[in-house]
Design a protein around this motif. Sequence first.
Motif: not given
Length: 352
Positions: A262-263, A329-333, A26-29, A162-164
């Motif tokens: 997150s899930m 959340f990951i994109k914001r960070a 998810n982080v890589a995505h 995040d949990y896509f």
Amino acid sequence: MTNWITRLNATNYNQQYDAIQIVSKNVAHSAKQLGFQELNITGYPNISNNADRRHHIREAVLGVVQPGDLVVVQFPMWTHLNFQSEFFDTIKGIESVRMVALIHDIPTWMFTKGEEEYDRENDFWLNQLKKFDLLIVANEKGAHKLQEDGVNVPMIQMQFWDYFYAGPRKEKQFKKKLYYVGGRDIIDTTYRAATPLYIYDRQVEKKVLESGSITWLGRRPSDEIVSVLDGGFGVVVTENLVEKSNMNFVYYNQFNNPTKLSMYLAAGLPVIVSSKTYHARLVKEYGIGLVVDDLNEIDTIFSSMTDQDYQKMIDNVRFWQEAVSEGFFIKRALLAMFRTLELGFRDDLLNK
């Protein structure tokens, strides 16, 4: 200049359901949506005592990194310690490359019961983190703990994983039941309440099921679980379930961002957290669940809860559901990281 993100790939089929693999993917995505390129790694076998093999792997993975690039490492790499240390040193040895750690876990805290059980100055993991130019940490509580442990690298917080998820979800109804999704065998319990507790896990000891209120549903792919949850609450962490592990998660979970939190939010389910966790304040403030330290109190809590109370929580969860499901959340960070490193802004940094 190229921005790189490491990704840990599963070495066998069953690992794809592990929290580590889900979060890494998810982080890589999220990073790729911001233009990052992947550096793919795995749990390489036969490298602990083979310096040549470690060297060749580092060359193969990091050969594409050029002077002036930015490398975000998902930390830890969950491979041999000497390989990780050399991997970081190789990155730092490339001219003008900046290296950022996006922290999943701090092994030092996972395997101990408190500060007295490790040497802050000589601890391997804490010293590895000091090599980075910036740390993206789980949350503010974890950041302050790192600072107390002598890690004085600039830090930015994520707050949630995040949990896509873009699959089907069921409408949530007020049902007096609890769910717990685990990854380690459950060997004992102190749960004695009448409220049903449903456990998704690979193994639950027979004596746990003898409590009468606990039902074991086996291990299922996390997306499948998200699609079938139709009400009740998701338990994030509880001392009422004893898991077979050499990790001290009761202590550690006050500093991390649990994947199951997150899930549950991605499923649109209100959550139950303990008061020791960083997320307890957010759960209370935004009305997205309950703060409960002893699940045996849940019968009393539910006795005074109405359909309207539950529906309000469901409504409050909707924004968080959308946020974690879309990588907010990951994109914001990562964007906060760019603001800090590229533009010199300091308002996203966590201070002591």
